[in-house]
Design a protein around this motif. Structure first.
Motif, PDB file in Angstrom:
ATOM      1  N   PRO A 176       0.811  -1.225   0.000  1.00  0.00           N
ATOM      2  CA  PRO A 176       0.000   0.000   0.000  1.00  0.00           C
ATOM      3  C   PRO A 176       0.841   1.272   0.000  1.00  0.00           C
ATOM      4  CG  PRO A 176      -0.163  -1.144   2.110  1.00  0.00           C
ATOM      5  CD  PRO A 176       0.580  -2.042   1.184  1.00  0.00           C
ATOM      6  N   PHE A 177       2.126   1.159   0.396  1.00  0.00           N
ATOM      7  CA  PHE A 177       2.951   2.360   0.490  1.00  0.00           C
ATOM      8  C   PHE A 177       3.925   2.459  -0.680  1.00  0.00           C
ATOM      9  CE2 PHE A 177       1.665   1.409   4.827  1.00  0.00           C
ATOM     10  CZ  PHE A 177       1.097   2.622   5.178  1.00  0.00           C
ATOM     11  N   GLU A 178       4.152   3.673  -1.150  1.00  0.00           N
ATOM     12  CA  GLU A 178       5.075   3.922  -2.256  1.00  0.00           C
ATOM     13  C   GLU A 178       5.998   5.070  -1.878  1.00  0.00           C
ATOM     14  OE1 GLU A 178       4.965   2.466  -5.604  1.00  0.00           O
ATOM     15  OE2 GLU A 178       6.798   3.597  -5.974  1.00  0.00           O
ATOM     16  N   PRO A 179       7.268   4.845  -1.625  1.00  0.00           N
ATOM     17  CA  PRO A 179       7.895   3.529  -1.504  1.00  0.00           C
ATOM     18  C   PRO A 179       7.613   2.912  -0.134  1.00  0.00           C
ATOM     19  CG  PRO A 179       9.504   5.233  -1.016  1.00  0.00           C
ATOM     20  CD  PRO A 179       8.234   5.944  -1.388  1.00  0.00           C
ATOM     21  N   PRO A 180       7.720   1.568  -0.045  1.00  0.00           N
ATOM     22  CA  PRO A 180       7.583   0.916   1.260  1.00  0.00           C
ATOM     23  C   PRO A 180       8.850   1.106   2.105  1.00  0.00           C
ATOM     24  CG  PRO A 180       7.740  -0.708  -0.509  1.00  0.00           C
ATOM     25  CD  PRO A 180       7.927   0.629  -1.131  1.00  0.00           C
ATOM     26  N   LEU A 181       8.791   0.727   3.357  1.00  0.00           N
ATOM     27  CA  LEU A 181       9.939   0.668   4.272  1.00  0.00           C
ATOM     28  C   LEU A 181      10.430   2.022   4.773  1.00  0.00           C
ATOM     29  CD1 LEU A 181      12.327  -2.107   2.859  1.00  0.00           C
ATOM     30  CD2 LEU A 181      11.081  -2.149   5.012  1.00  0.00           C
ATOM     31  N   VAL A 182       9.701   3.104   4.486  1.00  0.00           N
ATOM     32  CA  VAL A 182      10.163   4.433   4.927  1.00  0.00           C
ATOM     33  C   VAL A 182      10.416   4.490   6.441  1.00  0.00           C
ATOM     34  CG1 VAL A 182       9.565   6.887   5.116  1.00  0.00           C
ATOM     35  CG2 VAL A 182       9.169   5.653   2.979  1.00  0.00           C
ATOM     36  N   PRO A 183       9.534   3.930   7.285  1.00  0.00           N
ATOM     37  CA  PRO A 183       9.801   4.006   8.732  1.00  0.00           C
ATOM     38  C   PRO A 183      11.079   3.271   9.128  1.00  0.00           C
ATOM     39  CG  PRO A 183       7.542   3.308   8.312  1.00  0.00           C
ATOM     40  CD  PRO A 183       8.265   3.247   7.004  1.00  0.00           C
ATOM     41  N   VAL A 184      11.499   2.309   8.318  1.00  0.00           N
ATOM     42  CA  VAL A 184      12.636   1.458   8.677  1.00  0.00           C
ATOM     43  C   VAL A 184      13.956   2.011   8.139  1.00  0.00           C
ATOM     44  CG1 VAL A 184      13.547  -0.886   8.582  1.00  0.00           C
ATOM     45  CG2 VAL A 184      11.091  -0.518   8.627  1.00  0.00           C
ATOM     46  N   VAL A 185      13.945   2.511   6.914  1.00  0.00           N
ATOM     47  CA  VAL A 185      15.210   2.941   6.301  1.00  0.00           C
ATOM     48  C   VAL A 185      15.219   4.424   5.942  1.00  0.00           C
ATOM     49  CG1 VAL A 185      15.743   0.644   5.396  1.00  0.00           C
ATOM     50  CG2 VAL A 185      14.500   2.259   3.955  1.00  0.00           C
ATOM     51  N   GLY A 186      14.118   5.136   6.171  1.00  0.00           N
ATOM     52  CA  GLY A 186      14.040   6.545   5.784  1.00  0.00           C
ATOM     53  C   GLY A 186      13.655   6.684   4.317  1.00  0.00           C
ATOM     54  N   ASP A 188      14.871   8.539   1.668  1.00  0.00           N
ATOM     55  CA  ASP A 188      15.866   8.499   0.584  1.00  0.00           C
ATOM     56  C   ASP A 188      16.253   7.062   0.246  1.00  0.00           C
ATOM     57  OD1 ASP A 188      16.078  11.296   0.290  1.00  0.00           O
ATOM     58  OD2 ASP A 188      17.396  11.387   2.049  1.00  0.00           O
ATOM     59  N   MET A 189      16.539   6.272   1.280  1.00  0.00           N
ATOM     60  CA  MET A 189      16.954   4.885   1.054  1.00  0.00           C
ATOM     61  C   MET A 189      15.781   4.039   0.574  1.00  0.00           C
ATOM     62  SD  MET A 189      19.469   2.878   0.922  1.00  0.00           S
ATOM     63  CE  MET A 189      20.916   3.233   1.922  1.00  0.00           C
ATOM     64  N   ALA A 190      14.598   4.312   1.072  1.00  0.00           N
ATOM     65  CA  ALA A 190      13.412   3.555   0.650  1.00  0.00           C
ATOM     66  C   ALA A 190      13.184   3.726  -0.857  1.00  0.00           C
ATOM     67  CB  ALA A 190      12.186   4.009   1.429  1.00  0.00           C
ATOM     68  N   ARG A 191      13.358   4.944  -1.332  1.00  0.00           N
ATOM     69  CA  ARG A 191      13.187   5.205  -2.774  1.00  0.00           C
ATOM     70  C   ARG A 191      14.210   4.434  -3.587  1.00  0.00           C
ATOM     71  NH1 ARG A 191      12.389  11.533  -2.091  1.00  0.00           N
ATOM     72  NH2 ARG A 191      10.111  11.600  -2.062  1.00  0.00           N
ATOM     73  N   TYR A 192      15.469   4.472  -3.131  1.00  0.00           N
ATOM     74  CA  TYR A 192      16.531   3.771  -3.851  1.00  0.00           C
ATOM     75  C   TYR A 192      16.230   2.270  -3.917  1.00  0.00           C
ATOM     76  CZ  TYR A 192      20.929   1.412  -4.743  1.00  0.00           C
ATOM     77  OH  TYR A 192      21.874   0.576  -5.249  1.00  0.00           O
ATOM     78  N   LEU A 193      15.895   1.688  -2.754  1.00  0.00           N
ATOM     79  CA  LEU A 193      15.666   0.236  -2.694  1.00  0.00           C
ATOM     80  C   LEU A 193      14.483  -0.170  -3.560  1.00  0.00           C
ATOM     81  CD1 LEU A 193      16.184  -0.364   1.127  1.00  0.00           C
ATOM     82  CD2 LEU A 193      17.672  -1.171  -0.722  1.00  0.00           C
ATOM     83  N   HIS A 194      13.433   0.640  -3.515  1.00  0.00           N
ATOM     84  CA  HIS A 194      12.230   0.276  -4.251  1.00  0.00           C
ATOM     85  C   HIS A 194      12.484   0.322  -5.762  1.00  0.00           C
ATOM     86  CE1 HIS A 194       8.114  -0.842  -4.269  1.00  0.00           C
ATOM     87  NE2 HIS A 194       7.742   0.188  -5.006  1.00  0.00           N
ATOM     88  N   ALA A 195      13.238   1.343  -6.187  1.00  0.00           N
ATOM     89  CA  ALA A 195      13.537   1.479  -7.621  1.00  0.00           C
ATOM     90  C   ALA A 195      14.376   0.308  -8.123  1.00  0.00           C
ATOM     91  CB  ALA A 195      14.278   2.801  -7.869  1.00  0.00           C
ATOM     92  N   HIS A 196      15.132  -0.296  -7.221  1.00  0.00           N
ATOM     93  CA  HIS A 196      16.028  -1.388  -7.606  1.00  0.00           C
ATOM     94  C   HIS A 196      15.267  -2.626  -8.075  1.00  0.00           C
ATOM     95  CE1 HIS A 196      19.154  -4.535  -6.899  1.00  0.00           C
ATOM     96  NE2 HIS A 196      19.929  -3.588  -7.376  1.00  0.00           N
ATOM     97  N   HIS A 197      14.050  -2.830  -7.592  1.00  0.00           N
ATOM     98  CA  HIS A 197      13.278  -4.026  -7.951  1.00  0.00           C
ATOM     99  C   HIS A 197      13.093  -4.159  -9.458  1.00  0.00           C
ATOM    100  CE1 HIS A 197      12.419  -5.453  -4.012  1.00  0.00           C
ATOM    101  NE2 HIS A 197      11.777  -4.362  -3.639  1.00  0.00           N
TER     102      HIS A 197
END
Lengths: 411, 115
Positions: A176-186, A188-197
């Motif tokens: 449901p979240f874009e990008p996911p994991l923001v509470p965990v990695v912040g 900037d990093m959430a965007r990078y990780l999500h784009a990597h998929h």
């Protein structure tokens, strides 16, 4: 209380570490680890990675070899779940009817993967990933061309997506979240990780499921998203978090509030019972209930702290929060709280295969996350723990040796 | 033991808390070998962590220990003994000595054993 026997319910990281630390701290009494699984205590992070890929074995995942348990005089009672706990007498009852008694009982039962509310529970092609049995079932269900829908793009969802894509599956990752994991990695990093998929051929969708469609056998053949899109699928993995396994504690009358409530020594509301790892929730000295931690490192430290608590020793110094995640071509490490208020400082750039993102508040390093540069986060852990003053300029400058910064040596 | 020894560095080449990796193609050993310099002493261990594929020469070296760069398993530099999970198997040591400014590695000879 003079403790001469400890029964540990649960052989995950926290339970195993409690046993191991008890021996390291010189405790010479009885130790028994009880676990519903037939596998001796093993490490879970590889279940979504090497183990799922088939490049590791359960023997390699074991925390210790069989002879270690003999040498340390630690008894394993495997293959039977605990069905009841009587705190006053320190008795646990196993599913096979056997009763075990100890001076101290440690609840280290972890959590259970949350189920999808839409799931009726009859399909054989919907999975969660928590145990080696889960991983075996998922591995057997994935082959080249398998259409795998992963619900939830947290660490387990993202890692499994990467592994399944490597195995040749066609993976769709819905969150449901874009990008996911923001509470965990912040962010900037959430965007990078999500784009990597996308680079791994994984399709990501922001949204949630409104319907699961089953065939005559009861297995799911399609999922419908809130956008109306229908996804035809062969297998589903649900990775939407865990709920702590507190049923036994509730039935035994222990204080429970989204976790078994413990003090800083990991003692529960009953003096004979301790709790540790994912399922334990600490009430701090000022009466506040802390957030439960669900990471490997916090489980490990929690086990050591529990052993100290059982032996009446003061809690030792807790390291800063740290975890890692591995997925295709990426080794992520995070120390500290990436979502805390602070400024982002980059060393390198997200265009590179290797970079570090620091979170800095004035001269205080709050958190750090690295891609393929774990030594930077090891340095950051030490800087955070020691409260060493830093400057954004030093952190951003690749010519400045971070290890030297840990010793307070400025460039 | 045989005369299987190699000058792998000059004293001072490896900074304190750093390590170099000696390729197995050079030594003929079954793994690359990491040569560490920590607090004035040289140590050598097999380079590939016993837990997962990672190079200990790239690890965090401090207080006579190396912490694996991958998952933080820790090993004693002198004995190879595993000190922290997730690693559970000891690392093999190799004898390394300093002679006349040469850092000399004896691949396959355990630390503490005279070559």
């Amino acid at each position: 209380m003079n403790v001469s026997s400890v029964l540990i319910a649960g052989g995950g990281m926290a339970g195993f570490q409690t046993a191991s630390s008890l021996r390291e701290l010189g405790y010479a009494g009885d130790i028994t680890i009880v676990d519903a699984s037939t596998a001796p205590p093993y490490d879970r992070p590889p279940l979504s990675k090497d183990y799922l890929l088939g490049s590791s074995t359960i023997e390699h995942l074991a925390f210790a070899k069989p002879e270690w348990y003999v040498e340390k005089n630690i008894a394993l009672v495997l293959g039977s779940a605990i069905t009841a706990l009587d705190p006053d007498s320190g008795t646990v009852t196993l599913a096979n009817g056997r009763d075990l008694c100890a001076d101290v009982v440690v609840l280290a039962l972890g959590g259970a993967a949350r189920k999808l509310p839409l799931d009726t529970g009859t399909a054989s092609n919907i999975h969660t990933l928590r145990t080696v049995e889960d991983a075996n079932a998922l591995h057997a269900a994935i082959s080249v061309g398998t259409r795998l829908l992963i619900v939830g793009a947290g660490l387990i969802g993202a890692e499994t997506a990467s592994s399944a894509a490597t195995l040749g599956a066609t993976v769709t990752l819905v969150d449901p979240f874009e990008p996911p994991l923001v509470p965990v990695v912040g962010l900037d990093m959430a965007r990078y990780l999500h784009a990597h998929h996308a680079g791994s051929g994984i399709r990501t969708i922001q949204g949630s499921l409104t319907q699961l469609i089953a065939d005559d056998s009861g297995d799911y053949v399609a999922a419908v998203l809130e956008s109306g899109e229908r996804l035809d699928i062969d297998q589903i993995l649900v990775g939407i978090g865990i709920t702590p396994n507190t049923q036994l504690a509730v039935a035994a009358g222990l204080e429970v509030d989204n976790g078994v409530i413990v003090d800083s020594n990991h003692r529960t509301s009953h003096p004979r019972v301790f709790s540790t790892g994912d399922m334990a929730r600490t009430r701090t000295a000022d009466g506040e209930l802390a957030r439960r931690n669900e990471h490997w490192e916090s489980a490990r430290l929690s086990g050591t702290a529990t052993a100290r608590g059982i032996l009446g020793l003061e809690p030792d110094h807790a390291d800063s929060h740290w975890f890692w995640s591995d997925r295709a071509g990426i080794h992520l490490e995070v120390a500290g709280d990436m979502s805390a208020a602070a400024e982002s400082v980059f060393r390198g750039s997200t265009q590179d295969d290797s970079f570090v993102l620091f979170r800095v508040n004035g001269s205080t390093l709050v958190a750090a996350a690295s891609i393929n540069d774990s030594m930077a986060v090891r340095a950051a852990r030490r800087i955070i723990a020691a409260g060493t003053a830093v400057t954004a300029a030093d952190l951003a400058n690749p010519a400045v040796n971070l290890k030297k910064l840990t010793r307070g040596i400025a460039s | 033991m045989s005369e299987n020894k190699f000058v792998v560095a000059q004293d001072g080449d490896i900074e304190d808390g750093e390590a170099i990796k000696i390729d197995r193609a050079i030594t003929g050993a079954d793994d690359d070998i990491a040569v560490f310099f920590d607090n004035g002493e040289y140590f050598a261990l097999n380079d590939t962590c016993s837990h997962a594929t990672a190079s200990l020469s790239e690890g965090w070296i401090e207080n006579g220990e190396v912490e694996c760069p991958m998952h933080s398993g820790r090993f004693c530099l002198a004995s190879g003994e595993v000190l922290s999970m997730p690693a559970s198997e000891n690392m093999r040591t190799h004898r390394v000595v300093l002679e006349n400014g040469d850092v000399i590695l004896y691949p396959g000879v355990p630390a503490g054993v005279k070559a």
